[in-house]
Design a protein around this motif. Structure first.
Motif, PDB file in Angstrom:
ATOM      1  N   PHE A  43     -21.260  32.185  -9.830  1.00 46.41           N
ATOM      2  CA  PHE A  43     -21.518  30.916  -8.868  1.00 46.41           C
ATOM      3  C   PHE A  43     -21.097  31.314  -7.698  1.00 46.41           C
ATOM      4  O   PHE A  43     -21.592  30.857  -6.730  1.00 46.41           O
ATOM      5  CB  PHE A  43     -20.921  29.824  -9.680  1.00 46.41           C
ATOM      6  CG  PHE A  43     -20.410  28.559  -8.747  1.00 46.41           C
ATOM      7  CD1 PHE A  43     -21.883  27.722  -8.645  1.00 46.41           C
ATOM      8  CD2 PHE A  43     -19.350  28.378  -7.989  1.00 46.41           C
ATOM      9  CE1 PHE A  43     -21.428  26.713  -7.947  1.00 46.41           C
ATOM     10  CE2 PHE A  43     -19.316  27.216  -7.293  1.00 46.41           C
ATOM     11  CZ  PHE A  43     -20.448  26.406  -7.297  1.00 46.41           C
ATOM     12  N   HIS A 100     -15.499  23.693  -7.791  1.00 51.30           N
ATOM     13  CA  HIS A 100     -15.628  23.832  -9.308  1.00 51.30           C
ATOM     14  C   HIS A 100     -16.201  22.383  -9.943  1.00 51.30           C
ATOM     15  O   HIS A 100     -16.975  22.662 -10.905  1.00 51.30           O
ATOM     16  CB  HIS A 100     -13.863  23.631  -9.877  1.00 51.30           C
ATOM     17  CG  HIS A 100     -13.949  24.085 -11.233  1.00 51.30           C
ATOM     18  ND1 HIS A 100     -14.423  23.306 -12.295  1.00 51.30           N
ATOM     19  CD2 HIS A 100     -13.392  25.068 -11.987  1.00 51.30           C
ATOM     20  CE1 HIS A 100     -14.292  24.069 -13.323  1.00 51.30           C
ATOM     21  NE2 HIS A 100     -13.605  25.090 -13.172  1.00 51.30           N
ATOM     22  N   VAL A 135     -10.151  27.676 -14.327  1.00 52.86           N
ATOM     23  CA  VAL A 135     -11.481  27.541 -14.433  1.00 52.86           C
ATOM     24  C   VAL A 135     -11.994  26.707 -15.953  1.00 52.86           C
ATOM     25  O   VAL A 135     -12.853  25.959 -15.907  1.00 52.86           O
ATOM     26  CB  VAL A 135     -12.161  28.964 -14.831  1.00 52.86           C
ATOM     27  CG1 VAL A 135     -13.445  28.763 -15.487  1.00 52.86           C
ATOM     28  CG2 VAL A 135     -12.032  29.818 -13.422  1.00 52.86           C
ATOM     29  N   THR A 136     -11.048  26.738 -16.867  1.00 49.87           N
ATOM     30  CA  THR A 136     -11.300  26.291 -18.204  1.00 49.87           C
ATOM     31  C   THR A 136     -10.820  24.956 -18.458  1.00 49.87           C
ATOM     32  O   THR A 136     -11.470  23.966 -19.150  1.00 49.87           O
ATOM     33  CB  THR A 136     -10.776  26.771 -19.218  1.00 49.87           C
ATOM     34  OG1 THR A 136      -9.367  27.306 -19.152  1.00 49.87           O
ATOM     35  CG2 THR A 136     -11.626  28.331 -19.245  1.00 49.87           C
ATOM     36  N   GLU A 145     -19.639  33.568 -15.263  1.00 51.02           N
ATOM     37  CA  GLU A 145     -20.352  32.612 -14.568  1.00 51.02           C
ATOM     38  C   GLU A 145     -19.817  32.059 -13.521  1.00 51.02           C
ATOM     39  O   GLU A 145     -20.653  31.897 -12.515  1.00 51.02           O
ATOM     40  CB  GLU A 145     -21.060  31.587 -15.595  1.00 51.02           C
ATOM     41  CG  GLU A 145     -21.873  31.886 -16.571  1.00 51.02           C
ATOM     42  CD  GLU A 145     -23.192  32.514 -16.110  1.00 51.02           C
ATOM     43  OE1 GLU A 145     -23.493  32.363 -15.180  1.00 51.02           O
ATOM     44  OE2 GLU A 145     -23.463  33.709 -16.718  1.00 51.02           O
ATOM     45  N   TRP A 146     -18.526  31.791 -13.370  1.00 49.05           N
ATOM     46  CA  TRP A 146     -17.794  31.458 -12.158  1.00 49.05           C
ATOM     47  C   TRP A 146     -17.670  32.275 -11.149  1.00 49.05           C
ATOM     48  O   TRP A 146     -18.230  32.006  -9.891  1.00 49.05           O
ATOM     49  CB  TRP A 146     -16.248  30.920 -12.639  1.00 49.05           C
ATOM     50  CG  TRP A 146     -15.390  30.889 -11.452  1.00 49.05           C
ATOM     51  CD1 TRP A 146     -14.298  31.692 -11.027  1.00 49.05           C
ATOM     52  CD2 TRP A 146     -15.391  29.541 -10.701  1.00 49.05           C
ATOM     53  NE1 TRP A 146     -13.618  30.936  -9.985  1.00 49.05           N
ATOM     54  CE2 TRP A 146     -14.316  29.962  -9.808  1.00 49.05           C
ATOM     55  CE3 TRP A 146     -16.314  28.377 -10.534  1.00 49.05           C
ATOM     56  CZ2 TRP A 146     -14.027  28.935  -8.659  1.00 49.05           C
ATOM     57  CZ3 TRP A 146     -15.971  27.428  -9.666  1.00 49.05           C
ATOM     58  CH2 TRP A 146     -14.785  27.829  -8.683  1.00 49.05           C
ATOM     59  N   SER A 170     -17.695  31.635 -19.065  1.00 45.88           N
ATOM     60  CA  SER A 170     -17.348  30.627 -18.131  1.00 45.88           C
ATOM     61  C   SER A 170     -16.820  31.579 -16.909  1.00 45.88           C
ATOM     62  O   SER A 170     -16.845  31.446 -15.797  1.00 45.88           O
ATOM     63  CB  SER A 170     -16.583  29.823 -18.493  1.00 45.88           C
ATOM     64  OG  SER A 170     -15.188  30.096 -19.092  1.00 45.88           O
ATOM     65  N   ASP A 171     -15.988  32.551 -17.271  1.00 45.55           N
ATOM     66  CA  ASP A 171     -15.064  33.532 -16.247  1.00 45.55           C
ATOM     67  C   ASP A 171     -16.390  34.099 -15.510  1.00 45.55           C
ATOM     68  O   ASP A 171     -16.393  34.129 -14.189  1.00 45.55           O
ATOM     69  CB  ASP A 171     -14.192  34.262 -17.051  1.00 45.55           C
ATOM     70  CG  ASP A 171     -13.040  34.500 -16.109  1.00 45.55           C
ATOM     71  OD1 ASP A 171     -13.042  34.018 -14.853  1.00 45.55           O
ATOM     72  OD2 ASP A 171     -12.253  35.363 -16.759  1.00 45.55           O
ATOM     73  N   THR A 220      -9.749  33.208 -20.806  1.00 46.87           N
ATOM     74  CA  THR A 220     -10.150  32.677 -19.527  1.00 46.87           C
ATOM     75  C   THR A 220      -9.038  31.921 -18.996  1.00 46.87           C
ATOM     76  O   THR A 220      -8.401  31.122 -19.463  1.00 46.87           O
ATOM     77  CB  THR A 220     -11.602  32.053 -19.311  1.00 46.87           C
ATOM     78  OG1 THR A 220     -12.280  33.012 -19.959  1.00 46.87           O
ATOM     79  CG2 THR A 220     -11.901  31.629 -18.163  1.00 46.87           C
ATOM     80  N   PHE A 237     -19.731  23.584  -9.882  1.00 45.84           N
ATOM     81  CA  PHE A 237     -19.954  24.587 -10.769  1.00 45.84           C
ATOM     82  C   PHE A 237     -20.193  24.012 -12.179  1.00 45.84           C
ATOM     83  O   PHE A 237     -21.139  24.141 -13.051  1.00 45.84           O
ATOM     84  CB  PHE A 237     -18.695  25.255 -10.825  1.00 45.84           C
ATOM     85  CG  PHE A 237     -18.610  26.482 -12.104  1.00 45.84           C
ATOM     86  CD1 PHE A 237     -19.411  27.539 -12.287  1.00 45.84           C
ATOM     87  CD2 PHE A 237     -17.514  26.360 -13.020  1.00 45.84           C
ATOM     88  CE1 PHE A 237     -19.632  28.305 -13.501  1.00 45.84           C
ATOM     89  CE2 PHE A 237     -17.381  27.266 -14.057  1.00 45.84           C
ATOM     90  CZ  PHE A 237     -18.374  28.105 -14.028  1.00 45.84           C
TER      91      PHE A 237
END
Length: 226
Positions: A24, A77, A117-118, A20-21, A17-18, A113, A80
Motif C-alpha cells: 500500500f 492507515h 498495523v494490526t 500488504e501495508w 497485513s504486514d 505483525t 489502508f
C-alpha cells in the motif's frame, strides 16, 4: 471462561497485513516503490521460509513508519483499512471469532505483525486484546523507529502471551480449555502449549505437523485466494 488465541495473517485474514501495508505504501507513493517492494518481498520470503530475523525486520518496518508524522500516518492507515483490509475480511472469519466472544471466552489476537498495523484490524474483529510487536513512541505519539521489548514471533509469542495473562492475574494452566488458531509452522511452540491447537488454513509444514500430532485442521478460506 476459556481462552481463545488467534494468529492474524493467513489465519483470520486471507493475506499478510504486514506485506500488504508495504504494498500500500509503495502503491500510494509514500515510499519509493521499486526499492521498497524489493526489500518487502525479500522480508516476506524469509518469513515464509522461517528464516526471518524478527528484530532486523521490525527495525526496518518501524524505520519506515518513523518517516511520517503521526496524523499523516494515521490517515494513511485509515485508507489502508478501507481499501485493503476491510474488503478482504470474510464473514466466516468474523463468525469464528464471534463464536468465542459470544461464549464469554477471553479472546486475543497474537501476531508477529506490529501493533500499529494490526490494532485497527483487531478492533474490526471486535477483539480488545492484541499482542503484537510494540513500536517506541516519542512524547508526541510519533513512532521513533525502535522496537520496544522483544518480537512477538515464534517462541516470542509464548513469552508475550504469558506476560499478558500474568498482568490479568491468569496463566495458561488455569483455563480448562485454551485454543490457538494458526496457519504457520512458526507458531508450533505456542500451539504445543494450548489444550486445543487448531491448524487453520495451514501451510504445508504446519499441515504435516498437525496431521502427525492428530490436531484438528480447518480451512475458513475455501474458495478464496490465499
Amino acid at each position: 471462561m476459556n481462552l481463545a488465541l488467534f494468529d492474524l495473517d493467513h489465519t483470520l485474514l486471507p493475506l499478510d497485513s504486514d506485506h500488504e501495508w508495504g504494498e500500500f505504501l509503495a502503491r500510494t507513493g509514500a515510499v519509493d516503490a521499486a526499492s521498497f517492494r524489493q526489500a518487502n518481498n525479500e522480508w516476506f520470503a524469509q518469513y515464509q521460509a522461517g528464516t526471518l530475523d524478527p528484530v532486523k525486520y521490525l527495525e526496518f518496518a518501524f524505520g519506515i513508519l518513523s518517516r511520517f508524522p503521526r496524523p499523516q500516518l494515521d490517515e494513511m492507515h485509515r485508507q489502508f483499512m478501507t481499501e485493503v483490509i476491510q474488503p478482504a475480511i470474510l464473514p466466516q472469519a468474523v463468525e469464528l471469532v464471534k463464536k468465542h466472544l459470544d461464549a464469554g471466552d477471553l479472546v486475543a489476537i497474537v501476531t508477529a505483525t506490529n501493533h500499529y498495523v494490526t490494532k485497527p484490524i483487531a478492533a474490526h474483529f471486535g477483539v480488545q486484546h492484541l499482542i503484537g510487536a510494540m513500536p517506541e513512541l516519542d512524547d508526541h505519539g510519533n513512532i521513533t523507529g525502535k522496537l520496544l521489548g522483544t518480537p512477538t514471533y515464534g517462541p516470542g509469542k509464548i513469552t508475550h502471551t504469558e506476560a499478558w495473562l500474568d498482568k490479568l492475574g491468569l496463566n495458561l494452566a488455569g483455563f480448562s480449555r485454551s485454543y490457538f488458531y494458526s496457519d504457520s509452522q512458526n507458531d508450533i511452540p505456542l500451539l504445543e502449549l494450548v489444550t486445543d491447537p487448531i491448524a487453520t488454513n495451514p501451510n504445508a509444514k504446519l499441515l504435516a505437523h498437525a496431521q502427525a500430532r492428530g490436531w484438528p485442521v480447518i480451512n475458513i478460506f475455501d474458495g478464496h485466494a490465499q
